[in-house]
Design an enzyme around this catalytic site. Structure first.
Site, PDB file in Angstrom:
ATOM      1  N   LYS A  18      12.992  -0.430  -9.581  1.00  0.00           N
ATOM      2  CA  LYS A  18      12.691  -1.707  -8.926  1.00  0.00           C
ATOM      3  C   LYS A  18      12.272  -2.708 -10.003  1.00  0.00           C
ATOM      4  O   LYS A  18      11.337  -2.451 -10.786  1.00  0.00           O
ATOM      5  CB  LYS A  18      11.567  -1.486  -7.909  1.00  0.00           C
TER       6      LYS A  18
HETATM    7  O1  G3P Z   1       8.397  -4.260   0.600  1.00  0.00           O
HETATM    8  C1  G3P Z   1       7.576  -5.243   0.062  1.00  0.00           C
HETATM    9  C2  G3P Z   1       6.252  -5.129   0.699  1.00  0.00           C
HETATM   10  O2  G3P Z   1       5.549  -3.993   0.277  1.00  0.00           O
HETATM   11  C3  G3P Z   1       5.424  -6.336   0.718  1.00  0.00           C
HETATM   12  O3  G3P Z   1       4.900  -6.314   1.972  1.00  0.00           O
HETATM   13  O4  G3P Z   1       3.326  -6.910   3.739  1.00  0.00           O
HETATM   14  O5  G3P Z   1       2.627  -6.990   1.302  1.00  0.00           O
HETATM   15  O6  G3P Z   1       4.206  -8.672   2.227  1.00  0.00           O
HETATM   16  P1  G3P Z   1       3.690  -7.277   2.334  1.00  0.00           P
END
Ligand code: G3P
Length: 217
Positions: free
Chosen positions: A87
């Protein structure tokens, strides 16, 4: 549409795997820290544990932000396990690294995508996956699902093989809307996946079936 779980929590990964609908896992440095996984050796071991718990792709994120550093880290991650997808953040040095990995046959997931231009660039560089963060766009009153739709349109125009991996999914409607506009993959929490199974009429209907069965016996 493929279902990935967005966590580094082995118990939740196992629960999703046991449901029989899991196609892979995504992690990021914040999710690893949330599980208390620190130190390079522990982090690498944890990625191997995750790979051994599921059968699909497992995204492991680099920390370096310069080309040489990203390549060194990414190659070490890719050597850990055949299921590892490297990634890489959407920055110019990251794009160079994605091209390098792509030429070497190493799978990549270009992360922190917030515009269709970024997604176009990642596809040009040969990314395996591109991760638009739809929840974070919604957080600032932009339309995350509209971004998925735009990227779908652009990729279809040119038959790019890069898969659209909708990320920062927070709830079941995100998953449903991603499916409606043709995301290839969604990655979300276990709670959002389980929530797809819920409906009050299912609960009341089942309760009635069971009560009627009991009456008849
Ligand atoms: O897949 C990306 C993710 O982990 C970010 O999620 O909820 O932190 O915006 P969030």
């Amino acid at each position: 549409m493929k279902f990935f779980i967005d966590t580094a929590n082995l118990e939740q990964i196992k629960q999703a795997e046991d449901l029989g609908v899991l196609d892979g896992v995504t992690t990021n440095p914040s999710l690893m820290a949330k599980e208390g996984i620190t130190g390079q050796e522990n982090i690498l071991k944890h990625y191997v544990n995750i790979c051994n718990s599921v059968s699909g792709d497992v995204s492991a994120e680099v920390i370096a932000v310069d080309f040489e550093g990203i390549v060194k880290e990414g190659e070490a991650l890719a050597e850990l396990h055949p299921q590892i997808v490297v990634k890489v953040p959407m920055i110019p040095e990251g794009i160079k690294a994605i091209r390098y990995f792509s030429n070497k046959g190493i799978k990549t997931n270009c992360t922190l995508i917030f515009s269709s231009g970024q997604a176009l660039l990642a596809a040009k560089a040969g990314a395996t996956y591109v991760s638009p963060f739809i929840g974070r766009l919604d957080d600032i009153s932009q339309d995350g699902i509209f971004l998925i739709e735009e990227i779908r349109h652009i990729y279809d125009n040119y038959a790019f093989e890069t898969e659209i991996l909708a990320a920062s999914v927070r709830h079941p409607m995100h998953i449903i809307n991603c499916a409606k506009v043709g995301a290839d993959v969604m990655t979300g929490p276990l709670s959002a996946i389980i929530a797809l199974s819920k409906h009050p009429l299912t609960d009341s209907g089942l309760e009635k079936f069971l009560a009627d069965h009991k009456k008849g016996n």
